[in-house]
Design an enzyme around this catalytic site. Structure first.
Site, PDB file in Angstrom:
ATOM      1  N   GLY A  85       0.838  -1.191   0.000  1.00 45.74           N
ATOM      2  CA  GLY A  85       0.000   0.000   0.000  1.00 45.74           C
ATOM      3  C   GLY A  85       0.869   1.235   0.000  1.00 45.74           C
TER       4      GLY A  85
ATOM      5  N   GLY B 291       2.853   3.580   1.426  1.00 41.25           N
ATOM      6  CA  GLY B 291       3.497   3.695   2.730  1.00 41.25           C
ATOM      7  C   GLY B 291       4.018   5.075   3.042  1.00 41.25           C
ATOM      8  N   ARG B 292       4.045   5.949   2.024  1.00 41.10           N
ATOM      9  CA  ARG B 292       4.546   7.319   2.261  1.00 41.10           C
ATOM     10  C   ARG B 292       3.921   8.299   1.273  1.00 41.10           C
ATOM     11  NH1 ARG B 292      10.419   7.941  -0.577  1.00 41.10           N
ATOM     12  NH2 ARG B 292      10.139   6.481  -2.265  1.00 41.10           N
TER      13      ARG B 292
ATOM     14  N   GLY C  41       7.543   7.094   6.426  1.00 44.41           N
ATOM     15  CA  GLY C  41       6.638   7.741   5.492  1.00 44.41           C
ATOM     16  C   GLY C  41       7.192   8.980   4.818  1.00 44.41           C
TER      17      GLY C  41
ATOM     18  N   ASP D 194       3.397  -4.213  -8.372  1.00 43.55           N
ATOM     19  CA  ASP D 194       2.815  -2.988  -7.817  1.00 43.55           C
ATOM     20  C   ASP D 194       3.357  -1.744  -8.516  1.00 43.55           C
ATOM     21  OD1 ASP D 194       5.078  -4.129  -6.137  1.00 43.55           O
ATOM     22  OD2 ASP D 194       5.134  -2.046  -5.475  1.00 43.55           O
TER      23      ASP D 194
END
Length: 488
Positions: free
Chosen positions: A91, A93-94, A127, A253
């Site tokens: 996902g 993440g930052r 992040g 991804d």
């Protein structure tokens, strides 16, 4: 925010209407003292923004995530992915998606803040992002746009006034990334693994409406969708190969449904032609080497097809057959796009059966004599005698005679052939040592002039101006071997 309309913000939030499992709503984490480093004026204008307003204190506050524009509904997207072949739950993440900007021409484009703080998908990370990697993405993505390669774009980079701790202390930064969408192969893998068939259908319908609205609803719409994604990716990866671009981290991804290049982490451009070229420090086995990129593209698309099986047909055996037939077309599609592009690079308009042998013979000679990929085609285009070993080799001189005879057999004039070559062979690429030179000046000395000059020449790669000559020069021994890092 009161001035956001005057600034040009015109946000929609279509992604937020997808199943809640696909995202988490959260605001960016504010930063200490944001400062604008670079703003893409052309991109801003095309999105309907006021450049001067974006440069203002309030504009920079939005680009840093300290304030939200009117209509924003920030969220972090969930997705999965095969990372170097291993499947993981992932996902943003930052990064947070502010929303989708409706441009003056009616186009809907994601605006995402990258480096905006931790999310539920950060997996222990902070992040944040460092200035160097964010400027690197800005430079490379804008160069790819100028090269005519589908790509996410960069709107701005701001510093945060805070340190980012990696191997050493680095200045923090946030990139404003613009994309047709951030839908990935991994987004579909995520729903296929942890969602329902109804959620998968909802996601696919959304992707079709957003990226393939022309698809006929007669027949198997989801099969047509799969076929179109395969076609776009085949064309994209062929374009990568034709300019010597190495993505470096072709995880599922990092493959978009739109057919845009995304995530410029350890990417680089090849100097010396060698299919085994790898730059990424984490690609120790060469999985994503230059010569492997077409194969990996097919592998990733097979994973995409697997995720769509429940939509292709209720009968699993028939769904598998449809998916396999679609994937089996990828190799030919990629090869046709590549061959068409290589013909153009050699100034060939028509088709002859021995063209592929002619192309392969040249590439083999380039590899044997360690010739520079870009400069070899540049020299052929402008008919200069390159000083490299290749151009002095008797084998190459013989090849050149065969090539010139091949060009003479077509109806088009030699001038037309050279014009085709100039349109197909960039005079310059973002040479790795030039990119590093620009990043060092910007990060270490806060001198953006080197980067601005580089961006200027990269904006017209097919112009063949005298100002570009110095940027065509090869790196010295001190710059070799070159290695890239993810920047996370």
């Amino acid at each position: 925010m009161e001035n956001s309309k005057e600034m040009g913000w015109n946000l929609e939030n279509s992604y937020s209407r997808l199943p809640n499992s696909l995202f988490t709503t959260l605001n960016p984490t504010p930063v200490r003292s944001p400062k604008l480093v670079i703003l893409n004026h052309h991109m801003a204008n095309s999105l309907g923004f006021s450049v001067e307003e974006l440069k203002s204190e309030e504009g920079v506050a939005i680009l840093a995530g300290n304030q939200l524009p009117e209509g924003a509904l920030p969220l972090a997207q969930a997705y999965a992915g095969h990372q170097f072949g291993h499947f993981n739950r992932l996902g943003d993440g930052r990064a947070v998606l502010l929303g989708e900007q409706r441009s003056p021409r009616g186009k809907l484009l994601d605006i995402q803040l990258k480096g905006s703080g931790p999310t539920p998908y950060s997996r222990g990370g902070d992040g944040r992002a460092a200035l160097g990697p964010m400027l690197r993405e800005y430079i490379i993505s804008e160069a790819m746009q100028a090269l005519g390669i589908p790509t996410t774009r960069s709107l701005a980079v701001v510093t945060t006034g805070e340190a980012t701790i990696r191997e050493k202390v680095l200045p923090g930064a946030i990139l404003s990334r613009v994309a047709s969408s951030h839908l990935r192969v991994g987004t579909f893998q995520y729903v296929a693994q942890w969602g329902t068939v109804e959620e998968l259908k909802e996601l696919a319908d959304y992707a079709i409406e957003r990226h393939y609205p022309e698809l006929s609803t007669d027949g198997n719409q989801y099969l047509f969708f799969l076929q179109e994604v395969i076609k776009r990716q085949a064309k994209l990866i062929a374009k990568w190969q034709l300019v010597g671009f190495i993505h470096g981290v072709m995880n599922t991804d990092n493959m978009t449904i739109s057919g845009e290049t995304i995530d410029y982490g350890p990417c680089a451009f090849m100097d010396t032609y060698d299919p085994a070229t790898v730059f990424s420090s984490i690609d120790t086995q060469g999985r994503y080497a230059y010569g492997n990129q077409p194969y990996i593209g097919g592998w990733n698309l097979a994973r995409f097809a697997e995720s769509l099986l429940p939509l292709l047909d209720k009968n699993l055996e028939h769904a598998l057959k449809l998916a396999q037939d679609a994937i089996s077309n990828y190799s030919k599609q990629y090869h046709d796009y590549w061959l068409e592009g290589m013909r153009a690079k050699l100034g060939l308009f028509n088709i002859e059966k021995d063209d592929e042998s002619l192309i392969e013979d040249l590439l083999n000679l380039m590899q044997k004599y360690q010739a520079d990929y870009t400069n070899t085609f540049r020299a052929l285009t402008i008919e200069i005698e390159d000083e490299s070993k290749l151009f002095k080799a008797p084998e190459f001189i013989k090849w050149k005679d065969v090539w010139e005879s091949r060009r003479d057999r077509q109806r088009e004039s030699k001038d037309s052939s050279q014009e085709l070559m100039q349109r197909s062979n960039p005079a310059i690429i973002p040479r790795n040592h030039r990119v590093e030179e620009a990043l060092e000046a910007a990060v270490e000395r806060e001198d953006n002039s080197v980067m601005e000059k580089l961006l200027n020449v990269l904006s017209i790669p097919y112009a063949y101006t005298t100002e570009q000559d110095e940027y065509a020069s090869l790196p010295g021994p001190a710059c070799q071997p070159y290695q890239t890092f993810c920047g996370t």
